[in-house]
Design an enzyme around this catalytic site. Structure first.
Site, PDB file in Angstrom:
ATOM      1  N   LYS A  83       0.856  -1.191   0.000  1.00 40.23           N
ATOM      2  CA  LYS A  83       0.000   0.000   0.000  1.00 40.23           C
ATOM      3  C   LYS A  83       0.889   1.237   0.000  1.00 40.23           C
ATOM      4  O   LYS A  83       1.766   1.384   0.865  1.00 40.23           O
ATOM      5  CB  LYS A  83      -0.852  -0.030   1.271  1.00 40.23           C
TER       6      LYS A  83
HETATM    7  C1  E4P Z   1      -8.381   1.542   3.790  1.00 36.05           C
HETATM    8  O1  E4P Z   1      -7.580   0.798   3.304  1.00 36.05           O
HETATM    9  C2  E4P Z   1      -8.171   2.265   5.047  1.00 36.05           C
HETATM   10  O2  E4P Z   1      -7.419   1.429   5.874  1.00 36.05           O
HETATM   11  C3  E4P Z   1      -9.455   2.567   5.797  1.00 36.05           C
HETATM   12  O3  E4P Z   1     -10.583   2.181   5.047  1.00 36.05           O
HETATM   13  C4  E4P Z   1      -9.524   3.930   6.370  1.00 36.05           C
HETATM   14  O4  E4P Z   1     -10.756   4.055   7.044  1.00 36.05           O
HETATM   15  P1  E4P Z   1     -11.056   5.221   8.096  1.00 36.05           P
HETATM   16  O5  E4P Z   1     -11.269   6.482   7.345  1.00 36.05           O
HETATM   17  O6  E4P Z   1     -12.292   4.767   8.804  1.00 36.05           O
HETATM   18  O7  E4P Z   1      -9.859   5.292   9.005  1.00 36.05           O
END
Ligand code: E4P
Length: 217
Positions: A83
């Site tokens: 990522k």
């Molecule tokens: C996605 O890969 C992220 O880890 C996640 O969906 C972020 O979500 P949040 O905005 O609830 O922290």
């Protein structure tokens, strides 16, 4: 639509994986912090539980350092998706890691233009953050729709991974638009099966069944 669990909590992931509904997992530095575990250790454990892609996030800001971190993360297991954040360095790292045959998830996407760049950089996944856009009174679902249109216009193979999901409706709406994947916290995924009319209907059926005095043999 594929379902990914947005968590680094191995017990919660195992619980859902046992239902046979988990196609992958996404983690991020905040989720690793919440787990209280070592990133390599917990990510390896998750990769053993789930066959599909498990996203593990780099923390470097400069492309070469991101590529190095990405290669290290990819060594944890064959199903790692590296990522990277949606910055120019992140896109550069994405291009290189994709060239090396690794899955890359480009995260922190908040605009259609950013999503277009990620696809051109060869990302396997683009992660538009629905909830965080809704938090600032924008419509996260409009972004999912715009990206779907753009990717379909040009035949990009990058999968739209609807992220920052806060409700069951977010998942249903993203599915209607045609997002390829929804990543959601375990508690949201679990709520998907719940409906008060299901509970009410079931209670009524069971009460009537009791009155028949029958048994299914
Ligand atoms: C996605 O890969 C992220 O880890 C996640 O969906 C972020 O979500 P949040 O905005 O609830 O922290």
């Amino acid at each position: 639509m594929k379902f990914f669990v947005d968590s680094a909590d191995v017990d919660a992931i195992r619980d859902l994986a046992e239902l046979g509904m988990v196609d992958g997992v996404t983690t991020n530095p905040s989720l690793i912090l919440k787990s209280g575990r070592d990133i390599t250790e917990v990510t390896r454990e998750i990769c053993e539980m789930v066959e599909g892609p498990v996203s593990a996030e780099v923390v470097a800001l400069e492309a070469d350092a991101m590529i190095e971190e990405g290669r290290k993360l990819a060594q944890i297991a064959p199903n790692i998706a590296v990522k990277v954040p949606l910055t120019w360095d992140g896109l550069k790292a994405c291009k290189q890691l994709a060239r090396e045959g690794r899955m890359v998830n480009v995260t922190l996407c908040f605009s259609a233009a950013q999503a277009l760049l990620a696809a051109k950089a060869g990302a396997s996944f683009i992660s538009p953050f629905i909830g965080r856009l809704d938090d600032i009174n924008l419509d996260g679902m409009d972004l999912i729709a715009d990206i779907r249109t753009i990717y379909d216009n040009y035949g990009f193979g990058t999968e739209i991974l609807a992220a920052s999901i806060r409700s069951v409706n977010h998942i249903a709406e993203a599915a209607k638009i045609g997002a390829d994947v929804a990543t959601a916290p375990p508690e949201v995924l679990k709520k998907m099966a719940a409906h008060p009319l299901t509970d009410k209907g079931l209670a009524a059926f069971l009460a009537d069944w009791e009155k028949t005095g029958q048994k299914i043999m």
